[in-house]
Design a protein around this motif. Structure first.
Motif, PDB file in Angstrom:
ATOM      1  N   GLU A   1      65.186   6.328 -49.608  1.00 22.71           N
ATOM      2  CA  GLU A   1      66.193   7.257 -50.119  1.00 22.71           C
ATOM      3  C   GLU A   1      66.725   6.717 -51.434  1.00 22.71           C
ATOM      4  O   GLU A   1      67.173   5.576 -51.513  1.00 22.71           O
ATOM      5  CB  GLU A   1      67.345   7.414 -49.124  1.00 22.71           C
ATOM      6  N   LEU A   2      66.658   7.549 -52.485  1.00 27.51           N
ATOM      7  CA  LEU A   2      67.137   7.180 -53.816  1.00 27.51           C
ATOM      8  C   LEU A   2      68.304   8.077 -54.200  1.00 27.51           C
ATOM      9  O   LEU A   2      68.393   9.218 -53.760  1.00 27.51           O
ATOM     10  CB  LEU A   2      66.022   7.331 -54.845  1.00 27.51           C
ATOM     11  N   THR A   3      69.185   7.557 -55.060  1.00 20.78           N
ATOM     12  CA  THR A   3      70.282   8.367 -55.569  1.00 20.78           C
ATOM     13  C   THR A   3      70.238   8.387 -57.093  1.00 20.78           C
ATOM     14  O   THR A   3      70.021   7.359 -57.729  1.00 20.78           O
ATOM     15  CB  THR A   3      71.657   7.865 -55.090  1.00 20.78           C
ATOM     16  N   ASP A   4      70.447   9.578 -57.645  1.00 21.21           N
ATOM     17  CA  ASP A   4      70.436   9.727 -59.100  1.00 21.21           C
ATOM     18  C   ASP A   4      71.781   9.382 -59.729  1.00 21.21           C
ATOM     19  O   ASP A   4      71.963   9.525 -60.923  1.00 21.21           O
ATOM     20  CB  ASP A   4      70.000  11.131 -59.497  1.00 21.21           C
ATOM     21  N   LYS A   5      72.731   8.905 -58.954  1.00 17.11           N
ATOM     22  CA  LYS A   5      74.051   8.532 -59.470  1.00 17.11           C
ATOM     23  C   LYS A   5      74.106   7.072 -59.929  1.00 17.11           C
ATOM     24  O   LYS A   5      75.048   6.669 -60.602  1.00 17.11           O
ATOM     25  CB  LYS A   5      75.130   8.758 -58.410  1.00 17.11           C
TER      26      LYS A   5
ATOM     27  N   PRO B   1      64.574   2.530 -62.783  1.00 19.30           N
ATOM     28  CA  PRO B   1      64.525   3.413 -61.609  1.00 19.30           C
ATOM     29  C   PRO B   1      65.912   3.719 -61.041  1.00 19.30           C
ATOM     30  O   PRO B   1      66.864   2.963 -61.250  1.00 19.30           O
ATOM     31  CB  PRO B   1      63.706   2.596 -60.602  1.00 19.30           C
ATOM     32  N   ASP B   2      65.993   4.835 -60.320  1.00 17.69           N
ATOM     33  CA  ASP B   2      67.201   5.146 -59.564  1.00 17.69           C
ATOM     34  C   ASP B   2      67.366   4.102 -58.466  1.00 17.69           C
ATOM     35  O   ASP B   2      66.399   3.483 -58.013  1.00 17.69           O
ATOM     36  CB  ASP B   2      67.090   6.532 -58.924  1.00 17.69           C
ATOM     37  N   SER B   3      68.583   3.917 -58.014  1.00 18.42           N
ATOM     38  CA  SER B   3      68.886   2.921 -56.978  1.00 18.42           C
ATOM     39  C   SER B   3      68.570   3.448 -55.587  1.00 18.42           C
ATOM     40  O   SER B   3      68.674   4.647 -55.327  1.00 18.42           O
ATOM     41  CB  SER B   3      70.361   2.535 -57.028  1.00 18.42           C
ATOM     42  N   ARG B   4      68.237   2.526 -54.694  1.00 20.20           N
ATOM     43  CA  ARG B   4      68.025   2.862 -53.286  1.00 20.20           C
ATOM     44  C   ARG B   4      69.387   3.003 -52.613  1.00 20.20           C
ATOM     45  O   ARG B   4      70.261   2.162 -52.797  1.00 20.20           O
ATOM     46  CB  ARG B   4      67.216   1.779 -52.586  1.00 20.20           C
TER      47      ARG B   4
ATOM     48  N   PRO C   1      70.493   2.596 -49.451  1.00 22.02           N
ATOM     49  CA  PRO C   1      71.005   1.484 -48.631  1.00 22.02           C
ATOM     50  C   PRO C   1      71.513   0.301 -49.459  1.00 22.02           C
ATOM     51  O   PRO C   1      72.483  -0.354 -49.077  1.00 22.02           O
ATOM     52  CB  PRO C   1      69.811   1.070 -47.775  1.00 22.02           C
ATOM     53  N   GLU C   2      70.894   0.041 -50.606  1.00 21.11           N
ATOM     54  CA  GLU C   2      71.343  -1.057 -51.461  1.00 21.11           C
ATOM     55  C   GLU C   2      72.669  -0.724 -52.141  1.00 21.11           C
ATOM     56  O   GLU C   2      73.525  -1.590 -52.296  1.00 21.11           O
ATOM     57  CB  GLU C   2      70.284  -1.392 -52.509  1.00 21.11           C
ATOM     58  N   VAL C   3      72.850   0.523 -52.557  1.00 22.97           N
ATOM     59  CA  VAL C   3      74.119   0.933 -53.160  1.00 22.97           C
ATOM     60  C   VAL C   3      75.243   0.788 -52.137  1.00 22.97           C
ATOM     61  O   VAL C   3      76.301   0.241 -52.429  1.00 22.97           O
ATOM     62  CB  VAL C   3      74.061   2.386 -53.684  1.00 22.97           C
ATOM     63  N   ILE C   4      74.977   1.249 -50.917  1.00 32.42           N
ATOM     64  CA  ILE C   4      75.990   1.172 -49.867  1.00 32.42           C
ATOM     65  C   ILE C   4      76.279  -0.277 -49.491  1.00 32.42           C
ATOM     66  O   ILE C   4      77.441  -0.675 -49.355  1.00 32.42           O
ATOM     67  CB  ILE C   4      75.549   1.987 -48.641  1.00 32.42           C
ATOM     68  N   LYS C   5      75.249  -1.073 -49.339  1.00 37.18           N
ATOM     69  CA  LYS C   5      75.425  -2.470 -48.933  1.00 37.18           C
ATOM     70  C   LYS C   5      76.126  -3.296 -50.006  1.00 37.18           C
ATOM     71  O   LYS C   5      77.033  -4.070 -49.733  1.00 37.18           O
ATOM     72  CB  LYS C   5      74.069  -3.092 -48.614  1.00 37.18           C
TER      73      LYS C   5
END
Length: 124
Positions: A9-13, A43-46, A48-52
């Motif tokens: 799952e990637l986020t464009d934010k 690249p866009d961020s994953r 789970p990594e943004v949340i973690k």
């Protein structure tokens, strides 16, 4: 917006720079002050990594970044939930699927205990 590609799952934010740590940046930040990477080339961020890890922000924290940090902290324990939640007296959060089937996470200001639907902050 959260985009699913197979099991990723990637986020464009947010985007990832080339640093070993503190590599997650808001897309509003066009380049990394450490490694000099440009957002348009990275690249866009994953999700789970943004949340973690939260995200890296250089400079003064704004109401928008405060809301995003609160939302990311809430999401650590509630990622698979579709609902409204109160983050604190200032912010409410909505996790939902949009009309295209993409998961979205949005924070709204709360004024006198009421959700202000006119003032939204897209988180993921």
């Amino acid at each position: 917006m959260i985009e699913s590609m197979d099991d990723i799952e990637l986020t464009d934010k947010y985007w990832d720079c080339e640093c070993e740590k503190d590599y997650i940046h808001l897309h509003l930040q066009e380049s990394c002050p450490v490694c000099k990477a440009e957002s348009e080339d990275q690249p866009d961020s994953r999700v789970p990594e943004v949340i973690k890890n939260g995200f890296v922000m250089f400079g003064e924290e704004t109401a928008e970044t405060k809301a995003k940090r609160l939302a990311l902290a809430w999401l650590k324990n509630n990622l698979n939930i579709d609902e409204w939640a109160s983050l604190n007296d200032e912010f409410d959060l909505n996790v939902y699927m949009d009309d295209n089937g993409n998961k979205r996470v949005t924070v709204f200001s709360a004024v006198n205990g009421e959700t202000d639907l006119e003032s939204s902050i897209e988180v993921l």
